[in-house]
Enzyme design. Structure first.
Site, short mmCIF file in Angstrom:
data_model
loop_
_atom_site.label_atom_id
_atom_site.label_comp_id
_atom_site.label_asym_id
_atom_site.label_seq_id
_atom_site.Cartn_x
_atom_site.Cartn_y
_atom_site.Cartn_z
CG ASN A 9 -1.76 1.22 1.34
OD1 ASN A 9 -1.87 1.99 0.37
ND2 ASN A 9 -2.37 1.44 2.50
CE LYS A 11 0.11 3.43 4.78
NZ LYS A 11 -0.15 3.56 6.18
CG HIS A 95 -6.04 1.59 4.87
ND1 HIS A 95 -5.64 2.54 5.79
CD2 HIS A 95 -4.99 0.75 4.72
CE1 HIS A 95 -4.40 2.29 6.16
NE2 HIS A 95 -3.98 1.20 5.54
CD GLU A 97 -3.19 5.30 6.65
OE1 GLU A 97 -3.12 5.35 5.40
OE2 GLU A 97 -2.25 4.92 7.37
CD GLU A 169 -3.77 -2.81 7.27
OE1 GLU A 169 -2.63 -3.03 6.85
OE2 GLU A 169 -4.42 -1.80 6.99
N GLY A 175 1.72 2.36 10.72
CA GLY A 175 2.62 3.51 10.56
C GLY A 175 3.24 3.97 11.86
CB SER A 215 4.67 -1.38 12.23
OG SER A 215 4.13 -0.09 12.43
C1 PEP Z 1 -1.03 0.01 5.81
O1 PEP Z 1 -0.96 1.05 5.20
O2 PEP Z 1 -1.97 -0.76 5.58
C2 PEP Z 1 0.00 -0.31 6.79
C3 PEP Z 1 -0.09 -1.45 7.42
O3 PEP Z 1 0.99 0.61 6.97
P1 PEP Z 1 2.39 0.36 7.73
O4 PEP Z 1 2.97 -0.93 7.20
O5 PEP Z 1 3.23 1.54 7.39
O6 PEP Z 1 2.08 0.25 9.20
#
Ligand code: PEP
Length: 263
Positions: A9, A11, A95, A97, A169, A175, A215
């Protein structure tokens, strides 16, 4: 045997000028038999990533990061599922976000999911709890509620045909550099399968690939993929770093081989 999947992803990173080159480098560094790779760049970079992967003869797929819940209409700035034809074959839905920044509710996410399925896109449905919900012991209930809300209006057979993927997630891990433990992720994957069964999605419960996201790095991916109920990762920050993603996909390759995939 369930697919082993690593989805990137990106983003709101990359531009049409540089996304194709990053996709090309990532493709070269992450060719692992049996691992399904998906790159999800911003909408405006879909064509350049698609073209770069096609030029490289890559089997990596291209995905969008969201899709609108209507087919067409007066929705300034939005992109509908049918508009992605020829650009993307996968899509991330719900997601955290987008739940946070675009106010997406479980009901709306369900409508997006239904549109994605109708358009023949392979959806990655994201679910996950906030930190307070984990600390208060409510994580499983929260995720089950998200699944019920998102899947209420989706036909189980159609979603199975679309080969739905679920990404667990935990919001507090995205992040932040703070990841869940492999054991917690596996326990949630089991809870997700139970929740799907409770919804009457009995076939899907066993067959749906469940990814961990939050992460993920080349250093911690092994902890998640050591769990038989985890089928891969949705990777944010580390997916923009070819060395990191190469390490993650290499570890996924071990799981794919252990499952007899890609032989
Ligand atoms: C994500 O954007 O779905 C995500 C898990 O981000 P990160 O790996 O940066 O935590």
């Amino acid at each position: 045997m369930r697919d082993v999947i690593v989805a990137a992803n990106w983003k709101m990173h990359t531009t049409p000028a540089d996304a194709g080159e990053l996709a090309r480098i990532i493709d070269t560094r992450t060719r692992e038999p049996g691992v399904t790779r998906v790159i999800c760049p911003p909408f405006v970079c879909l064509a350049s990533v698609r073209d770069a992967l096609a030029d490289a003869g890559s089997d990596a797929a291209v995905g969008a990061q969201t899709v609108h819940h209507e087919l067409a209409g007066a929705y300034t700035g939005e992109i509908s599922a049918p508009m992605l034809e020829g650009l993307a074959t996968w899509v991330i839905i719900g997601h955290s976000e987008r739940r946070r920044d675009a106010g997406e509710t479980d009901e709306l996410i369900g409508r997006k999911l239904a549109r994605a399925v109708m358009a023949g896109l392979r959806p990655i449905l994201c679910v996950g709890e906030q930190l307070e919900e984990r600390e208060s012991g409510d994580a499983v209930d929260v995720v089950a509620r998200q699944l019920r809300g998102a899947l209420a209006a989706v036909d189980a057979a159609a979603a199975t045909d679309a080969r739905l993927v679920i990404a667990y997630e935990p919001v507090w891990a995205i992040g932040t550099g703070r990841n869940a433990t492999g054991a917690d992720a596996a326990a949630m994957a089991d809870a997700i399968r139970t929740a799907l069964g409770d919804l009457g999605w009995r076939d899907a419960a066993a067959d749906v690939p469940i990814l961990y996201g939050g992460s993920v790095t080349s250093a911690n991916i092994g902890e998640f993929l050591a769990e038989p109920s985890i089928d891969g990762a949705l990777v944010g920050g580390a997916s923009l770093k070819p060395d990191e993603l190469a390490g993650i996909v290499a570890r996924a390759g071990l799981t794919a081989r252990a499952r007899g995939l890609g032989a």
